[in-house]
Motif scaffolding. Structure first.
Motif, PDB file in Angstrom:
ATOM      1  N   ASP A  56      44.711  36.217  29.528  1.00 43.56           N
ATOM      2  CA  ASP A  56      45.450  35.071  29.003  1.00 43.56           C
ATOM      3  C   ASP A  56      46.860  35.507  28.613  1.00 43.56           C
ATOM      4  O   ASP A  56      47.089  36.006  27.513  1.00 43.56           O
ATOM      5  N   SER A  78      46.684  28.831  24.673  1.00 39.20           N
ATOM      6  CA  SER A  78      46.593  30.274  24.853  1.00 39.20           C
ATOM      7  C   SER A  78      45.824  30.916  23.711  1.00 39.20           C
ATOM      8  O   SER A  78      46.043  30.617  22.536  1.00 39.20           O
ATOM      9  N   ARG A 226      41.107  34.712  28.899  1.00 39.46           N
ATOM     10  CA  ARG A 226      41.149  33.253  28.996  1.00 39.46           C
ATOM     11  C   ARG A 226      39.773  32.673  28.675  1.00 39.46           C
ATOM     12  O   ARG A 226      38.752  33.329  28.819  1.00 39.46           O
TER      13      ARG A 226
END
Length: 287
Positions: A56, A78, A226
């Protein structure tokens, strides 16, 4: 990463520091995210497709920039972030730390080298020093020492320049995806002591007392995986270094796993195949 990417901050922060400071902060965050992504990808021999899926780096936030904030979910925002920490005064703790020994749930934690030292990293060795936290060691027989990262004297002589120095510490997710070969970094924060000053009514050498404490500022960047259904780990394809091996043993690594790594067991990576890394993290915490 461009000027249109959103930077999620409380509105009061923007009013307080101004547009220029926000722009500089955003540039610094992007630089740290890029550095962390490159290091993580290199360590795991991860191509750009796999890196974009798993790491991420904040780029997917712009896809949701036009959505309503109340409709955002964890995978829309995020999970990598930078934290500004100001240690105003020494904390009163039994071991003298401002932040006790711990590890981070990250691929990497990147810390711009601060002006005042305070970070200490645990380095295992054959010594007899205790880590001070029984929950952070696998074997009570192991010892080591706390090491404080500091700039080499030759770097300090450069004075003010365009150079910047960053401390990079491995987190739990890099340990997992490297099959235990990059152990998570145990660290703590020790508040710097005030410089001693002489106290004498006649100006002569007298009693030594501590001067005024100078607050310390740290700005760690936490590079994390992520979230989302599309961010599923495929060990054989995403982690080429780890996935090398025969078809009969698809997870056999050319680098044998370190079974003494914190929160790690042999076979853990196999168990996490085809999972989101955050789900895998929950399994890792139960080990």
């Amino acid at each position: 990463k461009n000027d249109d990417d959103p930077l999620l901050l409380p509105m009061e922060v923007g009013d307080l520091v101004g547009t220029r400071s926000l722009r500089d902060a955003k540039k610094g965050m992007s630089t740290l995210l890029d550095i962390g992504t490159q290091i993580t990808s290199a360590v795991l021999d991860m191509d750009s497709v796999s890196a974009g899926k798993l790491i991420d780096d904040g780029t997917h936030v712009q896809d949701q920039a036009g959505s309503e904030s109340q409709g955002l979910v964890a995978s829309d925002v995020s999970n990598s972030y930078q934290r500004l920490i100001r240690y105003l005064k020494p904390q009163q703790s039994s071991d003298g730390t401002a932040f006790q020994a711990h590890v981070d749930s990250t691929f990497l934690t990147l810390i711009p080298m601060p002006e005042l030292p305070g970070l200490e990293v645990w380095c295992p060795s054959i010594g007899n020093t205790s880590i001070g936290d029984e929950n952070l060691v696998n074997s009570q027989s192991k010892g080591g020492e706390w090491v404080r990262p500091a700039l080499d004297s030759s770097f300090k002589q450069e004075g003010t320049s365009n150079h910047a120095y960053v401390i990079a510490m491995a987190g739990e997710f890099l340990q997992l995806t490297s099959n235990g070969q990059v152990p998570t970094c145990i660290h703590r924060v020790i508040p710097p002591k005030a410089s001693p000053v002489s106290v004498s009514p006649n100006g002569l050498n007298g009693e030594q007392r501590h001067g005024k404490y100078k607050p310390r500022v740290s700005a760690p960047m936490f590079l994390r995986p992520r979230r989302g259904e599309e961010a599923l780990l495929n060990v054989g394809e995403d982690l080429k270094l780890v996935g090398r091996g025969s078809q009969a043993q698809p997870f056999a690594s050319e680098r044998s796993c370190d079974e003494d790594a914190l929160y790690f067991e042999k076979g853990l990576l196999e168990e996490c195949d085809s999972m989101n890394l955050w789900s895998a993290h929950e399994i890792m915490m139960r080990k």
